[in-house]
Structure formats: structure tokens, C-alpha cells
Design a protein around this motif. Structure first.
Motif, PDB file in Angstrom:
ATOM      1  N   ASP A 144       9.198  -9.651  -2.122  1.00 21.57           N
ATOM      2  CA  ASP A 144       8.965  -8.345  -1.518  1.00 21.57           C
ATOM      3  C   ASP A 144      10.276  -7.661  -1.174  1.00 21.57           C
ATOM      4  OD1 ASP A 144       6.200  -8.289  -1.605  1.00 21.57           O
ATOM      5  OD2 ASP A 144       5.976  -9.260   0.349  1.00 21.57           O
ATOM      6  N   ARG A 201       6.951 -12.723  -2.130  1.00 19.68           N
ATOM      7  CA  ARG A 201       5.884 -11.725  -2.191  1.00 19.68           C
ATOM      8  C   ARG A 201       4.675 -12.180  -1.382  1.00 19.68           C
ATOM      9  NH1 ARG A 201       1.941 -12.190  -5.643  1.00 19.68           N
ATOM     10  NH2 ARG A 201       3.245 -13.383  -7.083  1.00 19.68           N
ATOM     11  N   ASN A 202       4.372 -11.434  -0.320  1.00 20.13           N
ATOM     12  CA  ASN A 202       3.244 -11.742   0.567  1.00 20.13           C
ATOM     13  C   ASN A 202       3.286 -13.180   1.100  1.00 20.13           C
ATOM     14  OD1 ASN A 202       2.107  -9.162   0.151  1.00 20.13           O
ATOM     15  ND2 ASN A 202       1.097  -9.872  -1.717  1.00 20.13           N
TER      16      ASN A 202
END
Length: 547
Positions: free
Chosen positions: A414, A439-440
Motif C-alpha cells: 500500500d 497491501r491491506n
């Protein structure tokens, strides 16, 4: 000070590691009625964690109110050049909330808070938590023996983790240590009559690392925690209670990214089978079933053959035939799963390909740090990157990692950030030079060196950025807390007790209390002391924290 006429506390912090709204939604109110009530009846909401959202750095941030750049702990390991040791309380170079309270005449009781060993002197009592040895020094001296005598035993760790126990025995052990936390804390409340109490439960995180998809195991552990919280609240009768967690936890995707393999292919990492820092391999949690127990001890009949095999595999590694390359061949033949079940982790580690830190340009030291360290000349003992190249190398790493995609075409990160965008303070130089945000938090990071930069994750659950906070009190109405950060916990506690908030703190009092004035406490003084405890390292390895 505490009130000698009552056994309760003015302010109580209850720490439940990894608790978040996702976990809470998995638990019925019948399983955790007290936790549900605290969340629903109080001022509550998500509690944003920090980078990295992991126990050894996040809990010190909670109890100091400052970011890792100010307290100096960025993961489970501290580094001096290329040497490393597990962190302890002497690596936390800022005052804990109970020390600040002591300076203002308030007594505290602290039980099981991570990275609090060895404890500093203060007015009150402390039994340390995670990263402490099994028989730790407590404050005051002799406290642990007294508590064990008074409550019928006390252990820091689940002894079933090192005895080859069954699943049921392991969960039984978790319930036992949870009960010990509560009984010890309540005994010390009566003994000390403190103004402030801090009780932490770690098994709420551990059960997800061990049994993430086992609903009954999770429910048993959380039911035990809830019962101890209920009994403690009944005894403590606090004016204000803060339920907090250091991060969340949840299922992750099907991608593991190995930065050191990527950096090797990029030309920044040099590997060796004889590097200084061992690779706590992804097989380290798997033991030779029937011949090796969960503590890694070999049975008498198995010890000699395995020792011989370790030497043989290490010799093959010297010729370039590492366990990673053997694994590739086994995967092609469809035998890799069988080897995971049958080969002890020590055997695999003997032949692992490691990062040669001294010869490399940039590398991931420890996956928990979430970052890349540059081997800078003049800073590292054998730095290979000239200071004139530092900025361009870091910018190229940030750019390439920002654009990196998984084999399925999804972003790996991210965000990719320079460390000064994340941290500030006197210890920023000890942090990785580049911070990465998966990411997440769905992409699993591994510092192991494998044949390919991408693969399947070794765990199905991992940490998430947001935990939970709930503040309850006689004059605190139910409400939604927005924007709460774990740095806010200590300023809130100090304000509730009318003690000035340190002007070094990064957080602010939550909007349940008016923040007290800011003041400048004396700077922290003290030197780091070694941990050098193989048993602590093994526990962290068994839970997948050390690779």
C-alpha cells in the motif's frame, strides 16, 4: 498514591493482544459477555496501531506514548551492526507510564505487559510479560516466589508448547496461564492498593498463530480471558477502565513476498550458507513427529541420525545445494508437504541460504520490522554503500517496491516510505531505511531467502493495523471513538489521574477526559543489557516471529 482503604484502582488498563472488531465479531456475547459489554457500553472504536503493528514494538509505544523513533524498539530484535539479540525493557529508552505515575506519588500494579523485563524501580509491583525469561526478575525482588506461593503457581509461558503436547493439552495450557494472570493481578491489587493497574493477556494473539481456524480453541481462550476480566473488574471496581489492544489480526491472502530473494535477484543481497545470522526457517515450527517434540529436543534414538544429517546438509549447503534448492526439487516431485511433516526445523536451518549482511548492499534484517536496511559505509561495520550513493539507492528501492506487483497483478504494498516519514526521535537511525506497508496487511512478508521472491504464505492469519479501544467509567457515556491511536493510551491514563502529560509524547488524551498540561520529565537514562536467552528465541521461532 493508592487508597489503602480499598483494594481497587482509580484507572485500570486491560490489554488483550490482537483484539479487534473482526475478532470480536467471531465471538458471541455468550462467550465474551464482559468484553462485549465494555465495547458496547463505553466510548469505543478502532485503535490504530503503528508501523510495525507487532507486540514487541507496539506495547512499548502504548505504555510510553511515543513512537519507536523515540523509544528505540522496532521489532523483536535489536541490532549492533550485524549482530542481534532479542529486545528487553532496557532497550525501551523512554519512561513507562507507571514510572511517570510513581514520580507523582501514584502506586501501580503491572502484570504480563510485554517487554518489561528487567523492570526498573518504581512505586508498586510488576511481573513482566513476553520476551522475559521463564523465571524473570520482578519488582520488587522476590515477588515472583511470593506470588507463586500465594496463588498456587505462576508461569509466563505455556509449558505445553515445549512438551510435544496435543492440541487439547495446548489449549488447556493457555487457559491455565490466563487464569494465572488474573489471580496474580488480583493478589497484587490487595497487596499494593494501587491507583493504577495494567493487566495484559497474550494468549488472545497466540491462539490465532497456533489454531486460527479452530473456533473451539479460540472460544476457549477468549472465554477464559473474559472470565478473568470480569472477576478483576469486580475486585478492582475502577473509576475508569481502558480495554486496549496493540493491533488486530485476521486472515491473509495467498501471497508471500520475500524481500531478500527479490533483492538478491536485483543485485543488492549476497547470500551464503555460512552467514552470521541464522535463518529461522519456515519449517522451524515443524518437528519430526514421534522423534522430536515441540521444543526441538530429539528423542534418544533420533538424535544421532539427525545430528549427522544436519552436518551433511550443512556440508551440501557449502557446495551450493541449500535446503531451498532441495525444496524446489521436492516440490517438483510432489514431496515437499511430506518433508514439512517429517523433517525437523533444525535440520533445514543447517542448510539454509542466508543473507551475508556484510557483503550485501541492502537487505531485510527481520520481517517484523517491515523494512529494508541499507548497508551504509560509516554506519555499519563493513558498509558497502558509499554515503554519496545512499539517497539514490534508497529512492530506487522506494520506486521499484512501490511499483511491485504479485504474480496475479496486484500491488504488493500500500505504501513504501522513507523512515523519517514514519518515525521521529533520537533513535530513527536504528530503524530500517525504507518502510513497507503490505497491501491491506494481506501479503505475508518473509525474510528468508528462497529460490523465488513469491510463494505461498506459511501462515493463514497475520496482524492487521487496527486493534480496539473501549473506555468505560461512571461519567463516560457510550460513544463512537474516531481517530484513536495507540500513542493516545498513556496520555489518557495520565490525564485521568491528573498527572502532566510528557511533552515528548506523540499521542493525546482521548476525548473522554480533558488532557492535563504538558511537562518535561527528566530524559531517560540507562544502558541496554543483553537478553541472550536461547529459550526466548525458541519461543519466538516456534510462533513464526523469528525466521
Amino acid at each position: 498514591m493508592g487508597d489503602p482503604s480499598r483494594s481497587g484502582v482509580d484507572v485500570l488498563v486491560i490489554g488483550v493482544d490482537a483484539l479487534c472488531h473482526g475478532v470480536l465479531s467471531r465471538l458471541s456475547p455468550d462467550t465474551t459477555p464482559t468484553i462485549h459489554r465494555l465495547v458496547e457500553a463505553g466510548a469505543s472504536g478502532p485503535l490504530e496501531s503503528q508501523l510495525p503493528p507487532w507486540t514487541p514494538s507496539a506495547w512499548p509505544s502504548i505504555y510510553t506514548g511515543v513512537n519507536p523513533g523515540k523509544h528505540g524498539v522496532f521489532g523483536f530484535l535489536r541490532f549492533e551492526g550485524y549482530d542481534w539479540d532479542v529486545v528487553n525493557a532496557t532497550d525501551v529508552r523512554e519512561h513507562a507510564v507507571w514510572e511517570l505515575l510513581s514520580d507523582h506519588g501514584h502506586r501501580s500494579v503491572v502484570v504480563n505487559v510485554p517487554v518489561t523485563h528487567p523492570p526498573a524501580a518504581f512505586d508498586g509491583a510488576l511481573i513482566p510479560g513476553y520476551t522475559a525469561p521463564a523465571d524473570p526478575a520482578c519488582h520488587p525482588e522476590g515477588l515472583l516466589s511470593e506470588v507463586r506461593d500465594e496463588i498456587g503457581g505462576y508461569r509466563l509461558y505455556n509449558e505445553q508448547l515445549v512438551e510435544g503436547a496435543t492440541r487439547d493439552q495446548r489449549v488447556d495450557g493457555y487457559e491455565e496461564v490466563v487464569g494465572m494472570r488474573g489471580r496474580a493481578f488480583r493478589y497484587l491489587l490487595d497487596r499494593e492498593r494501587p491507583a493504577f493497574g495494567f493487566l495484559q493477556f497474550q494468549q488472545s494473539d497466540t491462539v490465532f498463530h497456533e489454531f486460527p481456524d479452530d473456533d473451539e480453541a479460540v472460544e476457549r481462550v477468549f472465554r477464559a480471558i473474559d472470565e478473568e476480566i470480569a472477576e478483576t473488574l469486580a475486585v478492582a471496581d475502577p473509576d475508569a477502565t481502558l480495554l486496549v489492544s496493540d493491533h488486530g489480526i485476521g486472515p491473509i491472502g495467498d501471497v508471500e513476498f520475500r524481500p531478500n530473494a527479490y533483492l538478491r535477484d536485483r543485485g543488492d543481497v549476497v547470500t551464503s550458507a555460512a552467514a552470521e545470522k541464522p535463518s529461522w526457517s519456515q519449517l522451524s515450527r515443524e518437528r519430526l513427529r514421534g522423534g522430536v517434540d515441540d521444543g526441538g529436543e530429539q528423542g534418544d534414538d533420533a538424535s544421532l541420525p539427525v545430528a549427522v544429517a544436519e552436518r551433511a546438509l550443512a556440508a551440501m549447503a557449502g557446495l551450493g545445494l541449500t535446503s531451498q534448492r532441495i525444496g524446489t526439487v521436492l516440490a517438483t516431485l510432489g514431496l515437499d508437504d511430506a518433508v514439512v511433516r517429517l523433517v525437523p526445523g533444525d535440520l533445514v536451518r543447517a542448510g539454509s541460504e542466508h543473507v551475508d549482511f556484510a557483503a550485501s548492499r541492502a537487505y531485510m534484517r527481520d520481517r517484523i520490522e517491515l523494512g529494508i536496511r541499507i548497508n551504509l559505509a560509516g554506519r555499519e561495520p563493513e558498509g558497502t554503500v558509499d554515503p554519496s550513493e545512499y539517497r539514490s539507492l534508497r529512492e530506487s528501492l522506494i520506486g521499484e517496491l512501490s511499483d511491485l506487483r504479485t504474480p496475479a497483478g496486484d500491488a504488493v504494498f500500500d505504501d513504501v516510505l522513507a523512515r523519517e516519514e514514519v518515525y521521529d526521535g533520537p533513535y530513527v537511525e536504528e530503524a530500517p531505511d525504507v518502510l513497507v506497508v503490505p497491501r491491506n496487511f494481506d501479503v505475508y512478508l518473509s525474510s528468508t531467502v528462497r529460490d523465488q521472491p513469491f510463494g505461498s504464505p506459511r501462515e493463514s492469519w497475520s496482524h492487521k493495523l487496527c486493534g480496539i479501544v473501549a473506555v468505560n467509567g461512571r461519567e463516560i457515556p457510550a460513544s463512537d471513538l474516531r481517530g484513536a491511536h495507540l500513542y493516545d493510551v498513556t496520555p489518557t491514563v495520565l490525564s485521568l489521574l491528573g498527572v502532566p502529560v510528557s511533552d515528548r509524547m506523540d499521542g493525546s488524551a482521548l476525548p473522554v477526559v480533558e488532557e492535563t498540561e504538558r511537562a518535561s520529565p527528566p530524559p531517560y537514562e540507562g544502558d541496554s543489557e543483553p537478553t541472550d536467552d536461547a529459550a526466548v528465541e525458541d519461543r519466538l521461532s516456534n510462533l513464526g516471529y523469528l525466521e
